[in-house]
Design a protein around this motif. Structure first.
Motif, PDB file in Angstrom:
ATOM      1  N   SER A   1     -12.002   4.803  -1.085  1.00 38.12           N
ATOM      2  CA  SER A   1     -10.365   4.719  -1.283  1.00 38.12           C
ATOM      3  C   SER A   1      -9.589   5.659  -1.410  1.00 38.12           C
TER       4      SER A   1
ATOM      5  N   CYS B   1      -3.956   6.582   5.215  1.00 41.11           N
ATOM      6  CA  CYS B   1      -2.499   5.679   5.439  1.00 41.11           C
ATOM      7  C   CYS B   1      -1.302   6.948   5.130  1.00 41.11           C
TER       8      CYS B   1
ATOM      9  N   VAL C   1       0.713  -1.107  -0.091  1.00 44.56           N
ATOM     10  CA  VAL C   1       0.177   0.118  -0.068  1.00 44.56           C
ATOM     11  C   VAL C   1       0.849   1.187  -0.186  1.00 44.56           C
TER      12      VAL C   1
ATOM     13  N   TRP D   1      -2.769   0.102  -9.719  1.00 44.66           N
ATOM     14  CA  TRP D   1      -2.780  -1.182  -8.685  1.00 44.66           C
ATOM     15  C   TRP D   1      -2.255  -2.189  -9.658  1.00 44.66           C
TER      16      TRP D   1
ATOM     17  N   TRP E   1      -8.194   1.768   8.327  1.00 40.67           N
ATOM     18  CA  TRP E   1      -7.204   2.825   8.176  1.00 40.67           C
ATOM     19  C   TRP E   1      -7.372   3.889   9.049  1.00 40.67           C
TER      20      TRP E   1
ATOM     21  N   TYR F   1      -5.245  -5.140  -3.837  1.00 43.41           N
ATOM     22  CA  TYR F   1      -6.309  -4.149  -3.944  1.00 43.41           C
ATOM     23  C   TYR F   1      -7.680  -4.593  -3.123  1.00 43.41           C
TER      24      TYR F   1
ATOM     25  N   PHE G   1      -7.027  -3.950   0.611  1.00 42.59           N
ATOM     26  CA  PHE G   1      -7.075  -2.434   0.707  1.00 42.59           C
ATOM     27  C   PHE G   1      -8.583  -1.973   0.946  1.00 42.59           C
TER      28      PHE G   1
END
Length: 250
Positions: free
Chosen positions: A235, A242, A39, A49, A75, A63, A66
């Motif tokens: 996303s 992150c 990531v 990706w 996250w 992916y 994530f």
């Protein structure tokens, strides 16, 4: 140590915060470090990706994991857990992120639902942030690019016990000023020209607001955030969370 990968000391701080530990219910995740490094590689390089190096495993599996963590709020929880803030005061601002053509075309939702909109900068999203007195991130929010900064100020500041809030003129509205004052914090926000009675401004303290700008500069070193490629708001915000986590760690 490869480029874009966590050092041992940073991983030691992060590992206990992630799901899939031996003591957690369900399947264990012995490859958490490999996954987080994958990531981090995507976030820093900005690559699609499908271009994930083979050493990280099948790109689609990474992916999907994530996305699953993003939808489950993992996250967000990790971002909150790594914080050790200096709450003498807080600073509030936003930055616009130009959307790539790949970000368009989400069929299951209208563009506002995915925090995409038309502004003077084109097809954009707006990333809002509150940082502490040292410029470290505390909270993040995502809106369409044309949405006014002041509309999310109350949500971002809710529950923060600080002595002052620093922000630019975009936040000089009666509602925002009242919210800050009711929380017992000083309003360090320049008055708009339209105000009949301008507030006094602590210019020495206001000069510290450059730290939130510097935070956004650090955030956009992650190329995945310099331009929005993700179709979904979940996303894109997860990548921001992150990166903000890595700002605390790295």
């Amino acid at each position: 140590m490869r480029r874009y990968e966590l050092k041992d000391a940073d991983w030691a701080r992060l590992a206990p915060l992630l799901p899939g530990k031996v003591e957690d219910a369900g399947r264990s995740a012995a490859d958490n470090r490999l996954f987080v490094n994958a990531v981090l590689w995507i976030a820093r390089s900005g690559a699609p990706w499908r271009d994930l190096p083979e050493r990280f495993g099948p790109w689609h599996s990474v992916y999907r994991r994530f996305r699953r963590w993003a939808q489950q709020g993992v996250w967000q929880r990790v971002f909150e857990a790594v914080q050790d803030p200096d709450l003498d005061w807080a600073m509030l601002d936003s930055t616009s992120v130009r959307a790539h053509q790949h970000a368009a075309g989400q069929k299951k939702a209208t563009p506002p639902a995915e925090a995409l909109g038309r502004s003077r900068g084109g097809f954009t999203s707006k990333l809002h942030a509150v940082v502490d007195a040292l410029g470290n991130p505390l909270r993040l929010a995502l809106t369409p690019g044309q949405q006014a900064d002041c509309t999310v100020a109350a949500d971002l500041l809710a529950g923060l016990a600080v002595s002052a809030v620093l922000a630019d003129k975009a936040y000089d509205t009666n509602a925002v000023v009242a919210h800050i004052s009711q929380a017992g914090a000083a309003v360090v926000v320049p008055s708009k020209r339209s105000r009949r009675t301008p507030r006094e401004l602590d210019r020495n303290l206001y000069a510290d607001r450059n730290k939130v700008e510097r935070f956004f500069n650090r955030l956009k070193q992650y190329r995945r955030l310099a331009t929005r490629h993700d179709k979904t708001a979940a996303s894109f915000l997860a990548f921001a969370q992150c990166a903000a986590t890595f700002v605390w760690l790295l």
